[in-house]
Design an enzyme around this catalytic site. Structure first.
Site, PDB file in Angstrom:
ATOM      1  CB  THR A 569      20.623  35.981   2.876  1.00  0.00           C
ATOM      2  OG1 THR A 569      20.318  36.715   4.086  1.00  0.00           O
ATOM      3  CG2 THR A 569      19.456  35.072   2.552  1.00  0.00           C
ATOM      4  CE  LYS A 593      30.277  36.716   9.239  1.00  0.00           C
ATOM      5  NZ  LYS A 593      30.356  36.699   7.807  1.00  0.00           N
ATOM      6  CD  GLU A 620      29.812  28.341  17.393  1.00  0.00           C
ATOM      7  OE1 GLU A 620      30.562  29.309  17.166  1.00  0.00           O
ATOM      8  OE2 GLU A 620      29.592  27.902  18.532  1.00  0.00           O
ATOM      9  CD  GLU A 681      30.523  37.922   4.325  1.00  0.00           C
ATOM     10  OE1 GLU A 681      29.300  38.093   4.434  1.00  0.00           O
ATOM     11  OE2 GLU A 681      31.090  36.892   4.744  1.00  0.00           O
ATOM     12  CG  ASP A 692      32.700  39.277   7.234  1.00  0.00           C
ATOM     13  OD1 ASP A 692      31.460  39.168   7.299  1.00  0.00           O
ATOM     14  OD2 ASP A 692      33.478  38.334   7.429  1.00  0.00           O
ATOM     15  CE  LYS A 696      33.674  36.403  10.053  1.00  0.00           C
ATOM     16  NZ  LYS A 696      34.644  35.711   9.263  1.00  0.00           N
ATOM     17  N   GLY A 816      34.284  28.994   3.864  1.00  0.00           N
ATOM     18  CA  GLY A 816      34.069  27.965   2.829  1.00  0.00           C
ATOM     19  C   GLY A 816      32.662  27.405   2.944  1.00  0.00           C
TER      20      GLY A 816
END
Ligand SMILES: NC(=O)C1=CN([C@@H]2O[C@H](COP(=O)(O)OP(=O)(O)OC[C@H]3O[C@@H](n4cnc5c(N)ncnc54)[C@H](OP(=O)(O)O)[C@@H]3O)[C@@H](O)[C@H]2O)C=CC1
Ligand SMILES: N[C@@H](CC=O)C(=O)O
Length: 839
Positions: A569, A593, A620, A681, A692, A696, A816
């Site tokens: 999610t 994340k 990962e 997203e 986003d 990261k 993707g």
């Protein structure tokens, strides 16, 4: 009993069959029993238990009578009568049925009188109870003999009290084998050409009183009879297809063990298998006859053969048992040495108090002792030890802490224990890997088993884990998937496509046990076919809570072997669910994340919680989808390299959008296409705002050990912030149209200058003034490594002490559904690799 096995060695042509209460007393099963008898070789002796629950009802009838409860006692007896009648009705024609019912009444009449006596005296002695119980087997043997005769198979009902002689002990009498043999020998010629149907469980004492043989007494009757007759084989027909590798109620993959030695069977009986009582083995050990356990429902299946040889295959299956409702007692030494070792005194005191000690660890030198006793006796055992060690306690030499309960004794019975390395190692390794806390270790003196005490709540997971470590070629992983959108949906498809290969090639049985989306939850511990999940979930009516409360499912998941929570999610707040999962011994694999971008302290404590519970948290896919970005960085750090700079294009969606813009596609259309392709997203604003990518970058920076917060990341959005306020994703996409002209004009200027628009991220851990992390759009020149990126490609370059001249570059599709799902699956498999109990 005889000490000369060869004297009575199995050598006669007799075979013995034994049928339990459910085989003879469950409606519809008796005809199968009769067929099995008719097909068996001759001469055959059959031993039967009481029908169904008859023994329990008789016990209740006696207890009710002892309370003076005449009606209660009568009601229990009525159940006995009613079952006897209904089962007889399934196999006897009316004329024979009438005769049989008369016999049943004749058998029950004295028992009713006896119970009236019990009501009057308000006392049911153990000897009286034996007499009452004996009627169950007598009804059963009369019925089976009559039904066989009615089918043209000559048979006769034999009351074992005519030949089985015991001492006077009520409830679990000891058999006098020589006296029994003397009584049986003259009876056998009378059985010529007939099948004797013999009552199990009951016998007669030297003084002529009815006695019983204790738990699983009918099995004992069968093996005793085989010894007396010199039979080579006893077959015990049961509900299960043999002795299973584990309790099938706990382990869905348990399967029958084809062969085992008497000693293994004894060990299993001792450590919790309810299939047979250790006593059952004694006649077999004496005579050398084989015991065959077979299932009436699968009569063609090979079942389990128990004999002196067992299974010579070194890779034979191994059984796991569990003995529950136990307690752990400790005697803790407060001094390095004591004047006198305590072990002997402790055991003597417990024995004098008639406390069963299931096992323990004590040594001659170290005075600390651990003992496993029944939970029901724990408090008394504790008091006994306190009293026995009063002197030592007063001198503050030892401490006897309160018992720890409930615990379960998990035992692996492995004939190879003594002569194969690493059996115990694998046992404990497997338990450690799933975080089961081993509270005490016990190795049997036989070196045929290894046991440990675990908390009762860990029983199922411990048994399943040990079972799969020793008996399955695959590691069973149980997955609860939260989120079944772009990534979760593709993961379901990949699970369906790859299940067979994963099992065959990689030894991993991935079982999907639950799926949750924003409105519904589905859980099936036996596994859900991934291809059916969407349809099955659609059938679930949404509960009151939206999103559904996943915590109750964690409880159920935690009872399965290698439980994994998979978060696909983009939801907020799942960190609390992760914490709950870790506490319950559940691993987490996440594409989400957000929990990793929580305040540093919070995130660190979540990592700490995972470590404390020996759980893994794999994520990962949170940077670069399934590109090996995080693992690469971890390896650089682990191997002592010094990372000087990390930079690149971390976003697949922004890569695809920038690339489309450079190709002249309007912004609103480029974003819509990226969304349709599953790159963005759930709300594309999170991508266009740079949030986003900032998450990261933060995740990578923290992997370097930098104590940074999300606010420390300098973020420049791709579009002006005032265009990022719309909450609804669809409406947001529509508003983007107002930016199309300006953005296209800007991009045209970059193109004219020989530059390309890219969204870059940079992490500088050693920047002057402290670590710096920034993300934002950049018009890069033709020489820039990001210029060559196409579509949803992402790229992460690591500049380090070792990779200074030529950076280590990870590049490929950065978003993707398919690639990300593959990355999630890879994380699950990595976990499987780590937890695998090695052979
Ligand atoms: N798409 C990609 O390329 C990549 C995505 N990721 C990450 O993967 C995650 C999922 O992305 P994606 O599949 O694209 O998103 P989707 O929006 O397609 O799917 C999200 C799923 O989560 C469910 N969901 C939302 N909130 C909750 C909640 N509170 N409890 C339970 N379920 C909930 C949704 O339920 P419902 O079906 O009812 O709406 C839906 O099934 C995100 O965190 C994303 O950052 C990581 C790498 C790449
Ligand atoms: N929206 C993200 C998906 C992966 O994390 C991206 O575009 O990279």
């Amino acid at each position: 009993m005889s000490s000369n096995p060869s004297h009575y060695a199995a050598s006669s042509p007799w075979c013995v069959y034994k049928f339990g209460g459910s085989s003879v007393g469950t409606p519809g099963r008796l005809p199968r029993v009769l067929s099995l008898i008719s097909e068996a070789q001759r001469p055959l002796a059959v031993v039967v238990s009481a029908l169904g629950d008859t023994t329990d009802w008789l016990i209740s009838a006696a207890s009710a009578a002892a309370r003076g409860d005449e009606a209660g006692s009568g009601a229990e007896l009525a159940q006995v009568r009613s079952l006897a009648r209904s089962i007889a009705g399934t196999v006897l024609e009316s004329a024979v049925l009438t005769a049989h019912e008369k016999t049943v009444e004749q058998l029950l009449a004295p028992i009713e009188r006896l119970l009236t006596g019990v009501e009057l005296t308000r006392e049911c002695t153990p000897a009286t109870l034996d007499e009452v119980l004996s009627v169950g087997e007598r009804i059963s043997s009369e019925l089976v003999a009559r039904a066989l005769t009615a089918r043209g198979i000559p048979a006769l009902a034999v009351d074992a009290r005519t030949f089985l002689v015991t001492d006077e002990t009520a409830g679990a009498a000891r058999v006098d084998i020589e006296a029994s043999r003397a009584r049986l020998t003259p009876l056998v010629p009378g059985w010529e050409g007939k099948v004797p149907v013999i009552t199990g469980f009951i016998a007669r004492s030297h003084q002529g009183r009815t006695t019983t043989l204790g738990r699983n007494g009918s099995d004992y009757t069968a093996t005793l009879l085989s010894w007396l007759l010199g039979a080579r084989q006893v077959t015990v027909w049961t509900d299960v297809p043999g002795v299973m590798t584990a309790d099938p109620a706990l382990v869905g993959d348990a399967y029958p063990v084809p062969r085992m030695t008497y000693a293994e069977a004894l060990e299993l009986a001792h450590f919790g298998t309810r299939m047979f009582h250790p006593r059952t083995m004694i006649p077999l050990l004496e005579s050398g006859a084989a015991l065959h356990i077979r299932g009436t429902t699968e009569p063609d299946a090979p079942g389990t053969r128990i004999d002196a040889e067992g299974n010579p295959d070194p890779h034979r299956p191994t059984s796991v048992t569990s003995l529950e409702r136990l307690a752990l007692l400790h005697v803790e030494s407060l001094r390095p040495t004591l004047n006198e070792p305590l072990g002997h005194r402790v055991l003597q005191a417990l024995e004098a108090a008639r406390i069963t000690v299931w096992g323990g660890t004590l040594s001659a030198l170290a005075p600390s002792i651990s003992l496993v006793v029944p939970q029901a006796q724990a408090e008394r055992a504790h008091a006994v030890l306190e009293e026995a060690l009063r002197g030592e306690r007063e001198r503050r030499e030892v401490r006897v802490p309160p018992p720890h309960a409930p615990v379960t004794l998990v035992t692996l019975v492995a004939e190879s224990m003594g002569h194969r390395p690493n059996v115990a190692g694998r046992f404990f390794h497997a338990l450690g890997n799933v975080g089961v806390n081993v509270r005490a270790i016990l190795q049997g003196a036989s070196s045929r088993s290894v046991s440990c005490a675990v908390d009762a709540e860990d029983t199922a997971v411990a048994v399943r884990t040990v079972h799969s470590a020793f008996n399955l070629n695959e590691t069973e992983i149980n997955v609860l998937l939260v989120g079944k959108g772009t990534v979760g949906g593709r993961l379901l498809a990949q699970l369906a496509e790859n299940a067979k290969t994963l099992k065959a090639r990689h030894g991993v049985a991935l079982r999907l046990v639950g799926v949750v989306d924003s409105r519904r939850a589905l859980f099936e511990p036996r596994g859900l076919p991934p291809a059916e999940v969407h349809a099955r979930l659609a059938d679930v009516s949404p509960g009151n809570a939206s999103p559904p409360d996943v915590r109750p499912l964690l409880e159920r998941l935690s009872r399965l072997s290698v439980p994994v929570l998979v978060d696909c999610t983009a939801a907020d707040g799942l960190e609390t669910l992760y914490a709950e999962a870790f506490r319950r011994g559940i691993h987490v694999v996440a594409a989400n994340k957000k929990p990793l971008a929580r305040p540093w302290k919070e995130c660190e404590s979540l990592h700490g919680l995972a470590r404390a519970h020996f759980r893994t948290w794999h994520y990962e896919t949170t940077v670069g989808a399934s590109l090996p970005v995080i693992e690469t960085l971890k390896n650089l750090v682990r191997t002592g390299d010094r990372v000087e700079r990390i930079e690149g294009c971390f976003s697949g969606s922004l890569g695809a959008i920038c690339h489309a813009l450079m190709d002249g596609v309007p912004l609103s259309q480029a974003v819509r296409t990226a969304r349709t392709n599953g790159y963005t997203e759930p709300h594309p604003r999170d991508d266009l705002s740079g949030l986003d990518v900032a998450r990261k970058a933060l995740i990578l920076a923290r992997e370097l050990g930098l104590e940074l917060e999300l606010e420390d990341v300098a973020v420049e959005p791709l579009v002006p912030p005032e265009h990022l306020r719309e909450e609804d994703p669809e409406a947001f996409l529509r508003t983007l149209g107002s930016l199309d002209a300006d953005v296209s004009a800007q991009v045209a200027r970059y193109r004219a200058a020989g530059r390309s628009l890219r969204y870059l991220a940079q992490i500088l851990p050693n920047a002057p003034g402290g670590p710096r992390v920034k993300v934002g759009p950049v018009a890069v020149d033709a020489a820039h490594p990001a210029t060559g990126l196409k579509g949803a490609e992402a790229m992460v370059s690591f500049f380090t002490e070792r990779y200074r001249e030529f950076p280590l570059i990870v590049r490929g599709a950065g978003a993707g559904g398919d690639v990300t799902a593959a990355g999630v699956l890879a994380d699950i498999l990595r976990l499987a690799q780590n937890v695998r109990g090695r052979r």
